[in-house]
Design a protein around this motif. Structure first.
Motif, PDB file in Angstrom:
ATOM      1  N   SER A  13      -0.062  -1.454  17.195  1.00  0.00           N
ATOM      2  CA  SER A  13      -0.531  -1.287  15.821  1.00  0.00           C
ATOM      3  C   SER A  13       0.525  -1.785  14.834  1.00  0.00           C
ATOM      4  N   VAL A  14       0.146  -2.756  14.001  1.00  0.00           N
ATOM      5  CA  VAL A  14       1.060  -3.270  12.975  1.00  0.00           C
ATOM      6  C   VAL A  14       1.325  -2.182  11.935  1.00  0.00           C
ATOM      7  N   ILE A  15       0.288  -1.407  11.602  1.00  0.00           N
ATOM      8  CA  ILE A  15       0.453  -0.343  10.601  1.00  0.00           C
ATOM      9  C   ILE A  15       1.505   0.667  11.062  1.00  0.00           C
ATOM     10  N   LEU A  16       1.450   1.053  12.334  1.00  0.00           N
ATOM     11  CA  LEU A  16       2.435   2.018  12.849  1.00  0.00           C
ATOM     12  C   LEU A  16       3.848   1.429  12.842  1.00  0.00           C
ATOM     13  N   LEU A  54       9.263   1.380  10.148  1.00  0.00           N
ATOM     14  CA  LEU A  54      10.320   0.711   9.375  1.00  0.00           C
ATOM     15  C   LEU A  54      10.444   1.330   7.987  1.00  0.00           C
ATOM     16  N   HIS A  55       9.318   1.662   7.381  1.00  0.00           N
ATOM     17  CA  HIS A  55       9.314   2.275   6.053  1.00  0.00           C
ATOM     18  C   HIS A  55      10.176   3.547   6.052  1.00  0.00           C
ATOM     19  N   GLU A  99      13.577   4.528  -9.258  1.00  0.00           N
ATOM     20  CA  GLU A  99      13.193   5.478  -8.202  1.00  0.00           C
ATOM     21  C   GLU A  99      12.597   4.807  -6.959  1.00  0.00           C
ATOM     22  N   VAL A 100      12.301   3.508  -7.050  1.00  0.00           N
ATOM     23  CA  VAL A 100      11.766   2.791  -5.878  1.00  0.00           C
ATOM     24  C   VAL A 100      12.898   2.624  -4.865  1.00  0.00           C
ATOM     25  N   PRO A 101      12.701   3.069  -3.609  1.00  0.00           N
ATOM     26  CA  PRO A 101      13.819   3.075  -2.648  1.00  0.00           C
ATOM     27  C   PRO A 101      14.262   1.693  -2.164  1.00  0.00           C
ATOM     28  N   TYR A 102      13.308   0.777  -2.032  1.00  0.00           N
ATOM     29  CA  TYR A 102      13.665  -0.576  -1.554  1.00  0.00           C
ATOM     30  C   TYR A 102      12.565  -1.542  -1.966  1.00  0.00           C
ATOM     31  N   ASN A 103      12.871  -2.826  -1.871  1.00  0.00           N
ATOM     32  CA  ASN A 103      11.852  -3.844  -2.144  1.00  0.00           C
ATOM     33  C   ASN A 103      11.922  -4.934  -1.085  1.00  0.00           C
ATOM     34  N   GLN A 159       0.831  -1.211   0.000  1.00  0.00           N
ATOM     35  CA  GLN A 159       0.000   0.000   0.000  1.00  0.00           C
ATOM     36  C   GLN A 159       0.867   1.264   0.000  1.00  0.00           C
ATOM     37  N   LEU A 160       2.091   1.136   0.523  1.00  0.00           N
ATOM     38  CA  LEU A 160       3.034   2.266   0.558  1.00  0.00           C
ATOM     39  C   LEU A 160       3.846   2.364  -0.739  1.00  0.00           C
ATOM     40  N   GLY A 161       3.537   1.496  -1.708  1.00  0.00           N
ATOM     41  CA  GLY A 161       4.214   1.541  -3.003  1.00  0.00           C
ATOM     42  C   GLY A 161       5.482   0.714  -3.081  1.00  0.00           C
ATOM     43  N   ILE A 162       5.670  -0.179  -2.117  1.00  0.00           N
ATOM     44  CA  ILE A 162       6.881  -1.007  -2.085  1.00  0.00           C
ATOM     45  C   ILE A 162       6.604  -2.355  -2.771  1.00  0.00           C
ATOM     46  N   PRO A 163       7.389  -2.722  -3.792  1.00  0.00           N
ATOM     47  CA  PRO A 163       7.183  -4.010  -4.466  1.00  0.00           C
ATOM     48  C   PRO A 163       7.560  -5.182  -3.551  1.00  0.00           C
TER      49      PRO A 163
END
Length: 198
Positions: free
Chosen positions: A181-184, A189-190, A105-109, A23-27
């Protein structure tokens, strides 16, 4: 580009954690899903599996005969190692090819793998994340999800390293026990991973 391995025992919720990263755009490279695909589509791997486990390894339709393979490897460490020695290198190669498709341009995967540490594939990653949950919670989740008994879940758990053993090798930890919260935790980490790329 930074490569992050992510793993967790059965029922830990690692797939759900990966979906938040997506959802954060990470492959995310799902190693176990890819393994199932290439066992059917990779002709060299197919030949190796047939040579090791017989022509019954595949159905007439071309699908993998999971029941046949499982009967051979489930309680036989030598046969399981033989299967892993065929499949893991093919998955490693698929991961390398997949990396080439990611925009610069993707910072990490992320590489999601149930056997990240057991297979040695964590060595292909710059960092690793372990998703954990209490054993009782994991067992209940898998019983609800798969309609199996607690004993069947524990038999599957016994085939993997314990969270304690994995924790010694992991760089980062996400606790999925409903107390935090797992999302937090993922967002935290993101931001760390993005900072590592600067």
């Amino acid at each position: 580009m930074i490569k992050i391995g992510i793993t967790g025992g059965i029922g830990s919720g690692k797939t759900m954690v990966c979906s938040i990263f997506e959802q954060l755009g990470i492959p995310v490279f799902y190693a176990d899903t890819v393994a199932k695909e290439i066992m059917i589509t990779d002709p060299i791997l197919r030949e190796g599996i047939i040579a090791a486990f017989g022509v019954e390894s595949y159905e007439l339709s071309g699908k993998l005969n999971n029941k046949h393979i499982a009967q051979i490897v489930f309680n036989n460490k030598v046969e399981l190692e033989k299967l892993n020695a065929l499949v893991h290198p093919a998955v490693f190669s698929a991961f390398e090819s997949w990396q080439q498709t990611i925009p610069a341009e993707v910072p990490y995967n992320l590489k999601e793998a149930a056997l990240l540490f057991e297979s040695g594939s964590y060595k292909m990653c710059d960092h690793s994340i372990l998703v954990t949950a209490p054993k009782a919670v994991k067992i209940q989740r898998v019983m609800d999800r798969d309609g199996v008994t607690a004993e069947q879940v524990e038999a599957r758990m016994d085939k993997q390293l314990s969270d304690e053993e994995k924790n010694k090798m992991a760089d980062f930890l996400i606790t999925n026990d409903e107390s935090r919260s797992v999302i937090l935790q993922v967002l935290e980490l993101h931001h760390q991973f993005i900072n590592l790329t600067k």
